[in-house]
Motif scaffolding. Structure first.
Motif, mmCIF file in Angstrom:
data_model
loop_
_atom_site.group_PDB
_atom_site.id
_atom_site.type_symbol
_atom_site.label_atom_id
_atom_site.label_comp_id
_atom_site.label_asym_id
_atom_site.label_seq_id
_atom_site.Cartn_x
_atom_site.Cartn_y
_atom_site.Cartn_z
ATOM 1 N N MET A 22 0.822 -1.190 0.000
ATOM 2 C CA MET A 22 0.000 0.000 0.000
ATOM 3 C C MET A 22 0.866 1.254 0.000
ATOM 4 N N LEU A 23 1.896 1.234 0.847
ATOM 5 C CA LEU A 23 2.778 2.402 0.914
ATOM 6 C C LEU A 23 3.551 2.617 -0.386
ATOM 7 N N ALA A 24 3.938 1.552 -1.038
ATOM 8 C CA ALA A 24 4.682 1.707 -2.290
ATOM 9 C C ALA A 24 3.851 2.480 -3.304
ATOM 10 N N GLY A 25 2.580 2.153 -3.432
ATOM 11 C CA GLY A 25 1.717 2.854 -4.377
ATOM 12 C C GLY A 25 1.435 4.280 -3.955
ATOM 13 N N LEU A 26 1.199 4.491 -2.656
ATOM 14 C CA LEU A 26 0.880 5.829 -2.169
ATOM 15 C C LEU A 26 2.074 6.771 -2.233
ATOM 16 N N VAL A 27 3.212 6.301 -1.773
ATOM 17 C CA VAL A 27 4.377 7.181 -1.637
ATOM 18 C C VAL A 27 5.184 7.266 -2.937
ATOM 19 N N LEU A 28 5.372 6.143 -3.603
ATOM 20 C CA LEU A 28 6.198 6.141 -4.813
ATOM 21 C C LEU A 28 5.411 6.410 -6.085
ATOM 22 N N GLY A 29 4.099 6.274 -6.017
ATOM 23 C CA GLY A 29 3.271 6.481 -7.205
ATOM 24 C C GLY A 29 3.070 5.178 -7.951
ATOM 25 N N PRO A 30 2.225 5.220 -8.975
ATOM 26 C CA PRO A 30 1.864 3.969 -9.648
ATOM 27 C C PRO A 30 3.029 3.267 -10.347
ATOM 28 N N TRP A 31 3.873 4.005 -11.015
ATOM 29 C CA TRP A 31 4.922 3.359 -11.811
ATOM 30 C C TRP A 31 6.128 2.979 -10.978
ATOM 31 N N ARG A 32 6.659 3.919 -10.204
ATOM 32 C CA ARG A 32 7.821 3.595 -9.367
ATOM 33 C C ARG A 32 7.453 2.588 -8.281
ATOM 34 N N GLY A 33 6.248 2.709 -7.736
ATOM 35 C CA GLY A 33 5.791 1.755 -6.729
ATOM 36 C C GLY A 33 5.680 0.350 -7.299
ATOM 37 N N THR A 34 5.110 0.250 -8.500
ATOM 38 C CA THR A 34 4.974 -1.058 -9.146
ATOM 39 C C THR A 34 6.339 -1.636 -9.487
ATOM 40 N N LEU A 35 7.241 -0.805 -9.954
ATOM 41 C CA LEU A 35 8.593 -1.290 -10.249
ATOM 42 C C LEU A 35 9.290 -1.781 -8.977
ATOM 43 N N ALA A 36 9.090 -1.088 -7.867
ATOM 44 C CA ALA A 36 9.679 -1.524 -6.596
ATOM 45 C C ALA A 36 9.135 -2.888 -6.181
ATOM 46 N N VAL A 37 7.839 -3.074 -6.350
ATOM 47 C CA VAL A 37 7.225 -4.358 -5.994
ATOM 48 C C VAL A 37 7.693 -5.460 -6.948
ATOM 49 N N LEU A 38 7.800 -5.145 -8.229
ATOM 50 C CA LEU A 38 8.306 -6.147 -9.179
ATOM 51 C C LEU A 38 9.742 -6.542 -8.841
ATOM 52 N N LEU A 39 10.541 -5.587 -8.406
ATOM 53 C CA LEU A 39 11.903 -5.901 -7.973
ATOM 54 C C LEU A 39 11.875 -6.843 -6.772
ATOM 55 N N LEU A 40 10.983 -6.596 -5.829
ATOM 56 C CA LEU A 40 10.842 -7.489 -4.678
ATOM 57 C C LEU A 40 10.455 -8.896 -5.138
ATOM 58 N N ILE A 41 9.557 -9.001 -6.083
ATOM 59 C CA ILE A 41 9.133 -10.311 -6.597
ATOM 60 C C ILE A 41 10.305 -11.029 -7.260
ATOM 61 N N VAL A 42 11.139 -10.303 -7.983
ATOM 62 C CA VAL A 42 12.335 -10.901 -8.594
ATOM 63 C C VAL A 42 13.292 -11.394 -7.509
ATOM 64 N N VAL A 43 13.473 -10.591 -6.464
ATOM 65 C CA VAL A 43 14.345 -10.981 -5.353
ATOM 66 C C VAL A 43 13.813 -12.252 -4.690
ATOM 67 N N VAL A 44 12.508 -12.346 -4.527
ATOM 68 C CA VAL A 44 11.891 -13.558 -3.972
ATOM 69 C C VAL A 44 12.167 -14.745 -4.897
ATOM 70 N N ALA A 45 11.982 -14.549 -6.198
ATOM 71 C CA ALA A 45 12.212 -15.630 -7.166
ATOM 72 C C ALA A 45 13.664 -16.106 -7.129
#
Length: 139
Positions: free
Chosen positions: A1-24
């Motif tokens: 939730m914070l990623a979308g609110l604070v970083l915005g739609p694109w940077r927040g989504t990219l941050a989450v995608l990076l986390l998903i890659v790190v998990v993978a």
């Protein structure tokens, strides 16, 4: 939730995608120290993959509703993306992986909604305070 609110739609989504890659890649950053490719075939895969879409929706919805006030827009965006969108993805994933009917899968995850509402309120409050502390902050 914070990623979308604070970083915005694109940077927040990219941050989450990076986390998903790190998990993978195997980093044990999920609940219970889980990580690796195995989590992508488990019952929570819909929630894991839904994070990116939820973050995008949160960031977009916040931008659209920002004139309603920082807290209210943050709360509504967090509920829409972080609960509605995320739970739709999670319930579908749970149903597919476990062969559970959608209604039953929805019933299984209902217990988590009160905690997620608390998280939405906290995310909206934190977003408001971040923007109050940094008025020049722009997502």
């Amino acid at each position: 939730m914070l990623a979308g609110l604070v970083l915005g739609p694109w940077r927040g989504t990219l941050a989450v995608l990076l986390l998903i890659v790190v998990v993978a890649l195997g980093a044990p950053v999920l609940a219970g120290g889980r990580g690796g490719l195995g989590v992508f075939v488990g019952p929570t895969v819909g929630f894991l993959l839904g994070w990116a879409l939820a973050t995008l929706v949160i960031g977009w919805a916040y931008r659209v509703m920002a004139e309603r006030g920082v807290f209210l827009a943050g709360l509504l965006a967090s509920v829409l993306g972080g609960i509605v969108v995320l739970y739709v993805c999670g319930i579908i994933g749970l149903s597919l992986v476990t062969q559970m009917p959608l209604v039953q899968a929805a019933g299984v995850v209902l217990i988590f909604i009160p905690g997620d509402i608390v998280k939405a309120v906290l995310a909206a409050l934190l977003n408001r305070e971040i923007r109050r502390a940094r008025p020049d902050f722009a997502d």
